[in-house]
Write a protein that holds these residues in place. Structure first.
Motif, PDB file in Angstrom:
ATOM      1  N   GLU A 231     -18.356  48.420  42.453  1.00  0.00           N
ATOM      2  CA  GLU A 231     -17.526  49.265  43.319  1.00  0.00           C
ATOM      3  C   GLU A 231     -17.804  48.980  44.780  1.00  0.00           C
TER       4      GLU A 231
ATOM      5  N   ILE B 207     -13.312  46.419  41.991  1.00  0.00           N
ATOM      6  CA  ILE B 207     -12.539  47.310  41.147  1.00  0.00           C
ATOM      7  C   ILE B 207     -11.199  47.610  41.817  1.00  0.00           C
TER       8      ILE B 207
ATOM      9  N   SER C 127      -5.135  50.210  38.947  1.00  0.00           N
ATOM     10  CA  SER C 127      -5.013  50.002  37.510  1.00  0.00           C
ATOM     11  C   SER C 127      -6.238  50.482  36.739  1.00  0.00           C
ATOM     12  N   SER C 128      -7.120  51.234  37.399  1.00  0.00           N
ATOM     13  CA  SER C 128      -8.388  51.595  36.767  1.00  0.00           C
ATOM     14  C   SER C 128      -8.669  53.092  36.779  1.00  0.00           C
TER      15      SER C 128
ATOM     16  N   TYR D 237      -8.129  56.830  35.125  1.00  0.00           N
ATOM     17  CA  TYR D 237      -7.759  57.519  33.896  1.00  0.00           C
ATOM     18  C   TYR D 237      -8.114  59.003  34.004  1.00  0.00           C
TER      19      TYR D 237
ATOM     20  N   ASP E 270     -12.371  53.678  36.099  1.00  0.00           N
ATOM     21  CA  ASP E 270     -12.932  52.899  35.002  1.00  0.00           C
ATOM     22  C   ASP E 270     -13.692  51.700  35.559  1.00  0.00           C
TER      23      ASP E 270
ATOM     24  N   TYR F 292     -17.645  54.891  33.610  1.00  0.00           N
ATOM     25  CA  TYR F 292     -16.684  55.258  34.639  1.00  0.00           C
ATOM     26  C   TYR F 292     -17.299  56.265  35.584  1.00  0.00           C
TER      27      TYR F 292
ATOM     28  N   GLN G   1      -1.639  55.499  32.829  1.00  0.00           N
ATOM     29  CA  GLN G   1      -2.645  54.709  32.145  1.00  0.00           C
ATOM     30  C   GLN G   1      -2.949  55.249  30.745  1.00  0.00           C
TER      31      GLN G   1
END
Length: 271
Positions: free
Chosen positions: A77, A82, A86-87, A89, A123, A128, A153
Protein backbone atom coordinates in the motif's frame (compact mmCIF):
# COMPACT_ATOMS: atom_id res chain seq x y z
CA UNK A 1 1.67 -21.36 27.57
CA UNK A 2 1.43 -17.86 29.05
CA UNK A 3 1.50 -14.44 27.40
CA UNK A 4 5.17 -13.70 27.99
CA UNK A 5 6.19 -17.12 26.72
CA UNK A 6 4.11 -16.58 23.56
CA UNK A 7 5.81 -13.22 22.98
CA UNK A 8 9.25 -14.84 23.37
CA UNK A 9 8.31 -17.45 20.78
CA UNK A 10 7.09 -14.77 18.35
CA UNK A 11 10.36 -12.90 18.72
CA UNK A 12 12.27 -15.92 17.39
CA UNK A 13 10.51 -15.49 14.02
CA UNK A 14 9.40 -11.87 14.00
CA UNK A 15 12.75 -10.38 14.96
CA UNK A 16 13.05 -7.29 17.17
CA UNK A 17 15.38 -5.75 14.57
CA UNK A 18 12.31 -5.50 12.32
CA UNK A 19 9.42 -5.26 14.78
CA UNK A 20 8.91 -3.24 17.94
CA UNK A 21 7.01 -5.08 20.70
CA UNK A 22 4.75 -3.35 23.20
CA UNK A 23 2.70 -5.62 25.48
CA UNK A 24 -0.17 -4.11 27.52
CA UNK A 25 -0.85 -6.32 30.54
CA UNK A 26 -4.14 -4.60 31.37
CA UNK A 27 -5.76 -5.19 27.96
CA UNK A 28 -3.72 -8.36 27.27
CA UNK A 29 -2.89 -7.04 23.82
CA UNK A 30 0.41 -6.96 21.97
CA UNK A 31 1.24 -3.99 19.75
CA UNK A 32 3.59 -4.89 16.91
CA UNK A 33 5.10 -2.02 14.92
CA UNK A 34 7.12 -2.51 11.75
CA UNK A 35 10.13 -0.25 12.18
CA UNK A 36 10.74 0.50 8.49
CA UNK A 37 7.18 1.59 7.61
CA UNK A 38 6.28 2.84 11.11
CA UNK A 39 2.91 1.08 11.10
CA UNK A 40 1.55 -1.35 13.61
CA UNK A 41 -1.20 -3.79 14.50
CA UNK A 42 -2.76 -4.88 17.79
CA UNK A 43 -2.95 -8.58 18.60
CA UNK A 44 -5.23 -9.99 21.28
CA UNK A 45 -3.30 -12.61 23.22
CA UNK A 46 -6.07 -14.77 24.84
CA UNK A 47 -7.50 -16.18 21.54
CA UNK A 48 -4.02 -17.28 20.45
CA UNK A 49 -3.36 -19.00 23.78
CA UNK A 50 -6.73 -20.74 23.57
CA UNK A 51 -5.92 -22.05 20.08
CA UNK A 52 -2.50 -23.19 21.29
CA UNK A 53 -4.17 -25.53 23.77
CA UNK A 54 -5.62 -27.59 20.91
CA UNK A 55 -3.48 -26.77 17.85
CA UNK A 56 -0.07 -26.31 19.50
CA UNK A 57 2.61 -25.13 17.04
CA UNK A 58 0.08 -24.73 14.25
CA UNK A 59 -1.55 -21.91 16.23
CA UNK A 60 1.80 -20.08 16.36
CA UNK A 61 2.39 -20.63 12.64
CA UNK A 62 -1.05 -19.23 11.81
CA UNK A 63 -0.58 -16.03 13.81
CA UNK A 64 2.93 -15.49 12.38
CA UNK A 65 1.54 -15.96 8.85
CA UNK A 66 -1.28 -13.47 9.50
CA UNK A 67 1.10 -10.87 10.92
CA UNK A 68 3.58 -11.28 8.08
CA UNK A 69 0.91 -11.03 5.39
CA UNK A 70 -0.62 -7.97 7.01
CA UNK A 71 2.66 -6.06 7.09
CA UNK A 72 3.52 -7.13 3.54
CA UNK A 73 0.17 -5.71 2.46
CA UNK A 74 0.93 -2.45 4.26
CA UNK A 75 4.25 -2.23 2.40
CA UNK A 76 2.43 -2.72 -0.92
CA UNK A 77 0.00 0.00 0.00
CA UNK A 78 2.82 2.39 0.88
CA UNK A 79 4.49 1.63 -2.45
CA UNK A 80 1.29 2.42 -4.35
CA UNK A 81 1.04 -1.13 -5.70
CA UNK A 82 -2.70 -1.35 -4.93
CA UNK A 83 -5.40 0.02 -7.24
CA UNK A 84 -8.29 1.27 -5.05
CA UNK A 85 -10.65 1.38 -8.02
CA UNK A 86 -10.69 -2.40 -8.42
CA UNK A 87 -9.77 -3.51 -4.90
CA UNK A 88 -12.58 -2.25 -2.65
CA UNK A 89 -15.13 -4.68 -1.20
CA UNK A 90 -17.85 -4.49 1.46
CA UNK A 91 -17.44 -6.58 4.61
CA UNK A 92 -20.10 -7.45 7.17
CA UNK A 93 -19.42 -6.86 10.85
CA UNK A 94 -21.39 -6.92 14.08
CA UNK A 95 -22.80 -3.59 15.24
CA UNK A 96 -20.53 -3.93 18.29
CA UNK A 97 -17.45 -3.72 16.05
CA UNK A 98 -15.39 -0.51 16.59
CA UNK A 99 -16.33 2.54 14.54
CA UNK A 100 -12.80 3.97 14.58
CA UNK A 101 -9.32 2.62 13.81
CA UNK A 102 -6.64 2.34 16.48
CA UNK A 103 -5.34 5.68 15.22
CA UNK A 104 -8.73 7.29 15.89
CA UNK A 105 -9.85 7.62 12.27
CA UNK A 106 -13.53 6.94 11.54
CA UNK A 107 -14.16 3.81 9.48
CA UNK A 108 -16.32 4.10 6.38
CA UNK A 109 -19.57 2.33 7.25
CA UNK A 110 -23.21 1.99 6.27
CA UNK A 111 -26.18 0.80 8.31
CA UNK A 112 -27.45 -2.65 7.38
CA UNK A 113 -29.62 -4.34 10.03
CA UNK A 114 -30.01 -4.03 13.79
CA UNK A 115 -27.43 -6.82 14.11
CA UNK A 116 -25.02 -6.02 11.29
CA UNK A 117 -23.16 -3.08 9.79
CA UNK A 118 -21.35 -2.72 6.47
CA UNK A 119 -17.68 -1.72 6.46
CA UNK A 120 -15.50 -1.25 3.40
CA UNK A 121 -12.13 -2.85 2.81
CA UNK A 122 -9.14 -2.47 0.53
CA UNK A 123 -8.23 -5.93 -0.74
CA UNK A 124 -4.50 -6.56 -0.37
CA UNK A 125 -4.26 -10.11 -1.68
CA UNK A 126 -4.07 -12.43 1.33
CA UNK A 127 -5.61 -9.90 3.67
CA UNK A 128 -7.46 -6.59 3.59
CA UNK A 129 -7.56 -3.27 5.40
CA UNK A 130 -10.73 -1.52 6.51
CA UNK A 131 -11.13 1.89 4.91
CA UNK A 132 -11.22 4.99 7.07
CA UNK A 133 -11.83 8.66 6.34
CA UNK A 134 -8.10 9.46 6.24
CA UNK A 135 -7.52 6.94 3.45
CA UNK A 136 -10.37 8.38 1.40
CA UNK A 137 -9.01 11.88 1.89
CA UNK A 138 -5.61 10.74 0.59
CA UNK A 139 -7.29 9.21 -2.48
CA UNK A 140 -9.60 12.21 -2.91
CA UNK A 141 -12.55 9.82 -3.22
CA UNK A 142 -16.08 10.31 -1.84
CA UNK A 143 -17.80 7.76 0.40
CA UNK A 144 -20.65 7.33 -2.07
CA UNK A 145 -18.17 6.37 -4.78
CA UNK A 146 -16.53 3.80 -2.50
CA UNK A 147 -19.90 2.23 -1.70
CA UNK A 148 -20.79 1.98 -5.39
CA UNK A 149 -17.43 0.42 -6.27
CA UNK A 150 -17.71 -2.10 -3.42
CA UNK A 151 -21.23 -3.17 -4.36
CA UNK A 152 -20.11 -3.67 -7.96
CA UNK A 153 -17.20 -5.81 -6.82
CA UNK A 154 -19.31 -8.07 -4.60
CA UNK A 155 -21.69 -8.71 -7.50
CA UNK A 156 -18.73 -10.02 -9.53
CA UNK A 157 -17.70 -12.63 -6.95
CA UNK A 158 -18.14 -16.29 -7.83
CA UNK A 159 -21.07 -17.80 -5.96
CA UNK A 160 -20.38 -21.50 -5.60
CA UNK A 161 -22.07 -23.30 -2.72
CA UNK A 162 -22.56 -26.71 -1.14
CA UNK A 163 -26.02 -28.14 -0.55
CA UNK A 164 -27.12 -30.26 2.39
CA UNK A 165 -30.44 -31.68 3.57
CA UNK A 166 -31.34 -32.07 7.25
CA UNK A 167 -34.73 -33.40 8.44
CA UNK A 168 -36.39 -32.40 5.18
CA UNK A 169 -34.87 -28.89 5.12
CA UNK A 170 -32.33 -27.69 2.55
CA UNK A 171 -29.28 -25.59 3.42
CA UNK A 172 -26.92 -23.86 0.98
CA UNK A 173 -23.43 -23.06 2.29
CA UNK A 174 -21.40 -20.29 0.66
CA UNK A 175 -17.81 -20.79 1.79
CA UNK A 176 -15.48 -19.64 -0.98
CA UNK A 177 -12.56 -18.74 1.32
CA UNK A 178 -12.11 -15.34 -0.29
CA UNK A 179 -12.86 -13.28 2.83
CA UNK A 180 -16.19 -12.03 1.48
CA UNK A 181 -18.66 -14.89 1.96
CA UNK A 182 -20.81 -12.94 4.42
CA UNK A 183 -20.64 -9.96 2.04
CA UNK A 184 -22.72 -11.93 -0.46
CA UNK A 185 -25.78 -11.04 1.62
CA UNK A 186 -25.52 -7.65 -0.16
CA UNK A 187 -25.83 -9.21 -3.64
CA UNK A 188 -29.54 -8.73 -4.35
CA UNK A 189 -29.43 -10.56 -7.68
CA UNK A 190 -27.92 -13.60 -5.96
CA UNK A 191 -30.60 -13.55 -3.26
CA UNK A 192 -33.36 -13.27 -5.85
CA UNK A 193 -31.91 -16.21 -7.80
CA UNK A 194 -31.72 -18.32 -4.63
CA UNK A 195 -35.29 -17.38 -3.76
CA UNK A 196 -36.42 -19.17 -6.92
CA UNK A 197 -35.03 -22.44 -5.49
CA UNK A 198 -36.80 -22.10 -2.16
CA UNK A 199 -39.95 -24.07 -1.39
CA UNK A 200 -40.47 -23.07 2.27
CA UNK A 201 -39.20 -20.02 4.21
CA UNK A 202 -35.96 -18.54 2.91
CA UNK A 203 -33.51 -17.74 5.69
CA UNK A 204 -30.08 -16.10 5.50
CA UNK A 205 -27.38 -16.45 8.14
CA UNK A 206 -23.96 -14.76 8.39
CA UNK A 207 -22.57 -16.14 11.67
CA UNK A 208 -19.02 -15.15 10.72
CA UNK A 209 -17.32 -13.36 7.84
CA UNK A 210 -16.30 -16.54 5.98
CA UNK A 211 -19.70 -18.18 5.55
CA UNK A 212 -23.22 -17.38 4.40
CA UNK A 213 -25.94 -19.97 4.89
CA UNK A 214 -29.20 -19.82 2.97
CA UNK A 215 -31.88 -22.08 4.36
CA UNK A 216 -35.00 -23.54 2.76
CA UNK A 217 -36.96 -24.14 5.97
CA UNK A 218 -39.81 -26.51 5.21
CA UNK A 219 -40.86 -27.61 8.70
CA UNK A 220 -40.56 -26.53 12.33
CA UNK A 221 -37.59 -28.79 12.97
CA UNK A 222 -35.69 -26.76 10.41
CA UNK A 223 -35.63 -23.74 12.71
CA UNK A 224 -34.14 -25.80 15.54
CA UNK A 225 -31.46 -27.08 13.16
CA UNK A 226 -30.83 -23.53 11.94
CA UNK A 227 -30.39 -22.20 15.49
CA UNK A 228 -27.86 -24.89 16.39
CA UNK A 229 -26.01 -24.49 13.11
CA UNK A 230 -25.63 -20.72 13.28
CA UNK A 231 -24.53 -20.81 16.93
CA UNK A 232 -21.87 -23.38 16.08
CA UNK A 233 -20.49 -21.30 13.20
CA UNK A 234 -20.69 -18.15 15.31
CA UNK A 235 -18.54 -19.67 18.07
CA UNK A 236 -15.86 -21.13 15.79
CA UNK A 237 -15.52 -18.20 13.36
CA UNK A 238 -12.37 -16.07 13.35
CA UNK A 239 -14.48 -12.92 12.89
CA UNK A 240 -17.96 -13.61 14.38
CA UNK A 241 -20.84 -11.49 13.09
CA UNK A 242 -24.20 -12.63 14.51
CA UNK A 243 -25.79 -15.87 15.71
CA UNK A 244 -29.21 -14.59 14.61
CA UNK A 245 -30.66 -15.50 11.23
CA UNK A 246 -32.91 -13.51 8.91
CA UNK A 247 -35.99 -14.38 6.91
CA UNK A 248 -35.79 -12.98 3.38
CA UNK A 249 -39.17 -11.74 2.18
CA UNK A 250 -39.88 -9.27 -0.63
CA UNK A 251 -36.28 -8.09 -0.64
CA UNK A 252 -36.27 -7.37 3.12
CA UNK A 253 -34.40 -9.06 5.97
CA UNK A 254 -36.38 -9.88 9.12
CA UNK A 255 -34.37 -11.15 12.11
CA UNK A 256 -35.78 -14.30 13.66
CA UNK A 257 -35.44 -15.21 17.33
CA UNK A 258 -35.73 -18.93 17.97
CA UNK A 259 -36.81 -18.76 21.61
CA UNK A 260 -37.41 -22.44 22.26
CA UNK A 261 -37.94 -25.71 20.43
CA UNK A 262 -40.28 -25.15 17.47
CA UNK A 263 -41.03 -21.56 18.50
CA UNK A 264 -39.98 -18.75 16.18
CA UNK A 265 -40.43 -15.02 16.71
CA UNK A 266 -39.98 -12.61 13.80
CA UNK A 267 -39.23 -8.96 14.35
CA UNK A 268 -39.51 -6.52 11.46
CA UNK A 269 -36.43 -4.43 10.88
CA UNK A 270 -36.85 -0.69 11.27
CA UNK A 271 -36.71 1.14 8.02
Amino acid sequence: MKAQELIRVLKTTLLEEIYEYDYNRETNKLRLTHRSINKGIDISIPPILAKYETKKEQAIEEVVYTITQTFQAMEKENAGAIDPASSVYPVIRSTSFPLKSNEGNRFITKDHTAETRIYYALDLGNTYRLLDEKMLANWNVRETEIRERALFQVRNLKNSYKKDEVAGNIFYFFNNNDGYDASRILNESLLRDMKKLIVGDMTISVPHQDVMIIGDIRNETGYDVLAQMTMHFFTVGTVPVTSLSFVYENGDLEPIFIMAKNRVVKEKEEE
